[in-house]
Design a protein around this motif. Structure first.
Motif, PDB file in Angstrom:
ATOM      1  N   HIS A  89       0.825  -1.222   0.000  1.00 49.06           N
ATOM      2  CA  HIS A  89       0.000   0.000   0.000  1.00 49.06           C
ATOM      3  C   HIS A  89       0.859   1.271   0.000  1.00 49.06           C
ATOM      4  O   HIS A  89       0.332   2.373   0.154  1.00 49.06           O
ATOM      5  N   LEU A  90       2.149   1.111  -0.155  1.00 46.68           N
ATOM      6  CA  LEU A  90       3.068   2.249  -0.081  1.00 46.68           C
ATOM      7  C   LEU A  90       2.735   3.341  -1.097  1.00 46.68           C
ATOM      8  O   LEU A  90       2.694   4.525  -0.757  1.00 46.68           O
ATOM      9  N   ASN A 143       6.726   6.083  -7.899  1.00 47.90           N
ATOM     10  CA  ASN A 143       7.089   5.233  -9.020  1.00 47.90           C
ATOM     11  C   ASN A 143       8.420   4.550  -8.755  1.00 47.90           C
ATOM     12  O   ASN A 143       9.473   5.184  -8.827  1.00 47.90           O
ATOM     13  N   VAL A 144       8.391   3.267  -8.431  1.00 46.15           N
ATOM     14  CA  VAL A 144       9.626   2.536  -8.122  1.00 46.15           C
ATOM     15  C   VAL A 144      10.545   2.460  -9.336  1.00 46.15           C
ATOM     16  O   VAL A 144      11.766   2.419  -9.190  1.00 46.15           O
ATOM     17  N   LYS A 145       9.978   2.464 -10.542  1.00 46.15           N
ATOM     18  CA  LYS A 145      10.778   2.382 -11.772  1.00 46.15           C
ATOM     19  C   LYS A 145      11.719   3.586 -11.901  1.00 46.15           C
ATOM     20  O   LYS A 145      12.801   3.471 -12.470  1.00 46.15           O
ATOM     21  N   TYR A 146      11.300   4.736 -11.372  1.00 47.61           N
ATOM     22  CA  TYR A 146      12.139   5.934 -11.381  1.00 47.61           C
ATOM     23  C   TYR A 146      13.486   5.649 -10.712  1.00 47.61           C
ATOM     24  O   TYR A 146      14.519   6.159 -11.116  1.00 47.61           O
ATOM     25  N   ASN A 176       8.327  -2.377  -4.342  1.00 48.53           N
ATOM     26  CA  ASN A 176       8.390  -1.462  -3.196  1.00 48.53           C
ATOM     27  C   ASN A 176       9.474  -1.900  -2.217  1.00 48.53           C
ATOM     28  O   ASN A 176      10.190  -1.068  -1.662  1.00 48.53           O
ATOM     29  N   THR A 177       9.597  -3.204  -1.995  1.00 48.15           N
ATOM     30  CA  THR A 177      10.598  -3.706  -1.051  1.00 48.15           C
ATOM     31  C   THR A 177      12.013  -3.406  -1.550  1.00 48.15           C
ATOM     32  O   THR A 177      12.868  -2.983  -0.769  1.00 48.15           O
ATOM     33  N   GLU A 178      12.254  -3.580  -2.846  1.00 49.82           N
ATOM     34  CA  GLU A 178      13.574  -3.240  -3.399  1.00 49.82           C
ATOM     35  C   GLU A 178      13.869  -1.754  -3.200  1.00 49.82           C
ATOM     36  O   GLU A 178      14.998  -1.373  -2.882  1.00 49.82           O
ATOM     37  N   LEU A 179      12.852  -0.934  -3.373  1.00 53.56           N
ATOM     38  CA  LEU A 179      13.027   0.506  -3.200  1.00 53.56           C
ATOM     39  C   LEU A 179      13.378   0.840  -1.748  1.00 53.56           C
ATOM     40  O   LEU A 179      14.330   1.571  -1.489  1.00 53.56           O
ATOM     41  N   VAL A 180      12.612   0.290  -0.823  1.00 52.73           N
ATOM     42  CA  VAL A 180      12.869   0.552   0.592  1.00 52.73           C
ATOM     43  C   VAL A 180      14.265   0.054   0.987  1.00 52.73           C
ATOM     44  O   VAL A 180      14.959   0.693   1.780  1.00 52.73           O
TER      45      VAL A 180
END
Length: 145
Positions: A60-61, A74-77, A83-87
């Motif tokens: 839900h991030l 946008n995690v692709k940015y 989301n987990t890879e981003l965090v």
């Protein structure tokens, strides 16, 4: 300044050079991500005021990021897919709990911007050491706007 956590003034580490003098576009993007996700984790818990709602589930991030910051998430940015890879890119400030999948932070709600600058510089130095040692996976793939 060798130990970034003992520098008194992040705007002057000696000779008038700020701790963030070597920041690139990517470092500023990660600094912003650190601050925003940290604030999101703390603000959500305060706003819901319900001990059974322990935090924002990583799935839900994007919804809550948009709700709080009124801008798309946008995690692709950041050159990642989840989301987990981003965090994980800012795991010194926030993480996804292994126990329940929610966004958590070990930093108190009293942290000032200096700490985020220090964490970002620490990450930059670590990433640079890994790149210098030949670790291509340490290179960031953040898209410039």
């Amino acid at each position: 300044a060798d130990d970034i956590f003992t520098v008194e003034n992040v705007c002057d580490t000696g000779n008038g050079e700020p701790l963030f003098s070597k920041f690139t576009f990517e470092d500023w993007a990660l600094l912003s991500l650190r601050v925003e996700t940290y604030l999101l984790a703390h603000a959500y818990k305060k706003d819901v005021g319900d001990s059974e709602r322990v935090g924002i589930h990583e799935s839900h991030l994007a919804f809550y990021y948009n709700k709080y910051y009124r801008k798309p998430f946008n995690v692709k940015y950041y050159g990642v897919d989840t989301n987990t890879e981003l965090v994980n890119m800012v795991k010194d400030a926030v993480t996804v709990s292994q126990e329940n999948g929610v966004l958590v932070t070990t930093l108190s709600d009293e942290v000032n911007l200096d700490m985020f600058i220090r964490l970002t510089e620490n990450g930059r130095r670590d990433r640079q050491r890994r790149i210098d040692a030949g670790d291509e996976s340490a290179k960031l793939k953040i898209n410039k706007p």
